[in-house]
Design a protein around this motif. Sequence first.
Motif, mmCIF file in Angstrom:
data_model
loop_
_atom_site.group_PDB
_atom_site.id
_atom_site.type_symbol
_atom_site.label_atom_id
_atom_site.label_comp_id
_atom_site.label_asym_id
_atom_site.label_seq_id
_atom_site.Cartn_x
_atom_site.Cartn_y
_atom_site.Cartn_z
ATOM 1 N N VAL A 253 0.948 -1.258 0.099
ATOM 2 C CA VAL A 253 -0.146 0.073 -0.150
ATOM 3 C C VAL A 253 0.954 1.286 0.071
ATOM 4 C CG1 VAL A 253 -1.590 1.312 1.312
ATOM 5 C CG2 VAL A 253 -1.958 -0.900 0.905
ATOM 6 N N LEU A 254 2.211 1.182 0.420
ATOM 7 C CA LEU A 254 2.872 2.223 0.658
ATOM 8 C C LEU A 254 3.513 2.660 -0.684
ATOM 9 C CD1 LEU A 254 5.314 1.440 3.833
ATOM 10 C CD2 LEU A 254 3.239 2.948 3.620
ATOM 11 N N ASN A 255 3.374 1.768 -1.751
ATOM 12 C CA ASN A 255 3.767 2.105 -3.054
ATOM 13 C C ASN A 255 2.521 2.410 -3.995
ATOM 14 O OD1 ASN A 255 6.481 1.990 -2.929
ATOM 15 N ND2 ASN A 255 6.714 -0.070 -3.257
ATOM 16 N N TRP A 256 1.223 2.308 -3.481
ATOM 17 C CA TRP A 256 0.236 3.033 -4.399
ATOM 18 C C TRP A 256 0.478 4.334 -4.587
ATOM 19 C CZ3 TRP A 256 -5.102 1.184 -1.530
ATOM 20 C CH2 TRP A 256 -5.310 -0.361 -1.655
ATOM 21 N N GLU A 257 -0.406 4.864 -5.436
ATOM 22 C CA GLU A 257 -0.103 6.020 -6.241
ATOM 23 C C GLU A 257 -1.436 6.909 -5.777
ATOM 24 O OE1 GLU A 257 0.834 6.910 -10.257
ATOM 25 O OE2 GLU A 257 2.706 5.963 -10.091
ATOM 26 N N VAL A 258 -1.228 8.131 -5.337
ATOM 27 C CA VAL A 258 -2.456 9.087 -4.843
ATOM 28 C C VAL A 258 -1.954 10.489 -5.457
ATOM 29 C CG1 VAL A 258 -2.766 7.708 -2.669
ATOM 30 C CG2 VAL A 258 -1.056 9.523 -2.679
ATOM 31 N N VAL A 259 -2.945 11.045 -5.537
ATOM 32 C CA VAL A 259 -2.796 12.662 -5.872
ATOM 33 C C VAL A 259 -2.713 13.546 -4.648
ATOM 34 C CG1 VAL A 259 -3.649 14.354 -7.142
ATOM 35 C CG2 VAL A 259 -3.894 12.158 -7.851
ATOM 36 N N ILE A 260 -1.643 14.349 -4.673
ATOM 37 C CA ILE A 260 -1.470 15.211 -3.582
ATOM 38 C C ILE A 260 -0.797 16.439 -4.138
ATOM 39 C CG2 ILE A 260 0.784 14.345 -2.908
ATOM 40 C CD1 ILE A 260 0.031 15.242 0.088
ATOM 41 N N ASP A 261 -1.302 17.897 -3.890
ATOM 42 C CA ASP A 261 -0.814 19.157 -4.491
ATOM 43 C C ASP A 261 -0.903 18.906 -6.137
ATOM 44 O OD1 ASP A 261 -0.238 20.592 -2.480
ATOM 45 O OD2 ASP A 261 1.898 20.222 -2.479
ATOM 46 N N SER A 262 -2.060 18.072 -6.461
ATOM 47 C CA SER A 262 -2.202 17.951 -8.123
ATOM 48 C C SER A 262 -1.232 17.192 -8.809
ATOM 49 C CB SER A 262 -2.187 19.583 -8.562
ATOM 50 O OG SER A 262 -3.132 20.298 -7.926
ATOM 51 N N LYS A 263 -0.355 16.353 -8.081
ATOM 52 C CA LYS A 263 0.510 15.529 -8.689
ATOM 53 C C LYS A 263 0.395 14.085 -8.203
ATOM 54 C CE LYS A 263 3.983 19.378 -8.972
ATOM 55 N NZ LYS A 263 5.393 19.867 -8.631
ATOM 56 N N ASN A 264 0.763 13.203 -9.091
ATOM 57 C CA ASN A 264 0.746 11.739 -8.468
ATOM 58 C C ASN A 264 2.008 11.774 -7.795
ATOM 59 O OD1 ASN A 264 -1.575 11.091 -9.873
ATOM 60 N ND2 ASN A 264 -0.563 10.733 -11.760
ATOM 61 N N ASN A 265 1.802 10.696 -6.725
ATOM 62 C CA ASN A 265 2.732 10.529 -5.855
ATOM 63 C C ASN A 265 2.718 9.104 -5.271
ATOM 64 O OD1 ASN A 265 5.125 12.736 -5.151
ATOM 65 N ND2 ASN A 265 3.239 13.700 -5.298
ATOM 66 N N TYR A 266 3.821 8.445 -5.021
ATOM 67 C CA TYR A 266 3.639 7.058 -4.253
ATOM 68 C C TYR A 266 3.257 7.633 -3.122
ATOM 69 C CZ TYR A 266 6.393 4.505 -7.778
ATOM 70 O OH TYR A 266 6.773 4.069 -9.075
#
Length: 288
Positions: free
Chosen positions: A247-260
């Motif tokens: 789950v720590l390597n799932w991608e999420v959006v934060i500050d309008s950018k995709n991040n692990y």
Amino acid sequence: MTWRIVVISSVCKLDLKLNHIVIRGEQLRRVHLSEIAVLMIENTSVSLTAALLCELSKRKIKVIFCDEKRNPYGELLPFYGSHDTTDKLRTQIGWDLETAGIVWAEIVKDKIRKQAGLLSEYRLNRQAELLESYIDEVQPHDSTNREGHAAKVYFNALYGMDFSRRNENTANACMNYGYAVLLSAFNREITAAGYFTQLGIFHDNTFNPFNLGSDLMEPFRPLIDKCVLEMDPIELGTVEKMKLVEVLNWEVVIDSKNNYLINAIRIYCRSVFDAMNTKKPEKLRFYG
């Protein structure tokens, strides 16, 4: 860039050579330390050199130790996460209570928002709408305990009216394992930024050395819940544990950018520290 989550499950010896972790087991393997974000030691028969442990601490690599049942039990935390740790401690002790109340309310709101979103994914729309109505009722310091009310509705909707987080079952075992991994990731970022895990914004249990991590991780718990629901596990085995760690390597959006996720945790934690230090809760950054 640190991104790898290295899990050691079999008997082996770990040592340090030329900035690599050397894994001496059935096969000889090497991983450069610059690539590692988390090292999880699942087997209690693994041996490590002091030189390796010291270098892992210097590089702020999270090390999680598991017990004989392969459940997360402890972690390695450096004494000093940054050059100005003493100044950070003074600042943290002096955090404004009014700002803390507002920040905690925003954290609770985002957690409930994420829970409602997960309920909507499973077409539990009535309960999702109820949780959304709770968001506007959250007060500073969550004085009306909307978080507790939301949790009851949330888990009963997902697992039935007889479900309790105190029950001994596979779903709870998986969630507890995932939450422990998640908490370790937050503790890593807290110490790396020079702050102290013991001093929370809301949690203040004398016997909890990770009060601040317990505060900050709340909006991220639904990601573990989602993983458990998708697995629909019949046991907490190696496969299930690996999926929870990933789950720590799932991608999420934060500050309008995709991040692990592991990088999103860093961005989010820094935003909380900025909000508390400047008394500006609007600096908070949550993942989308």
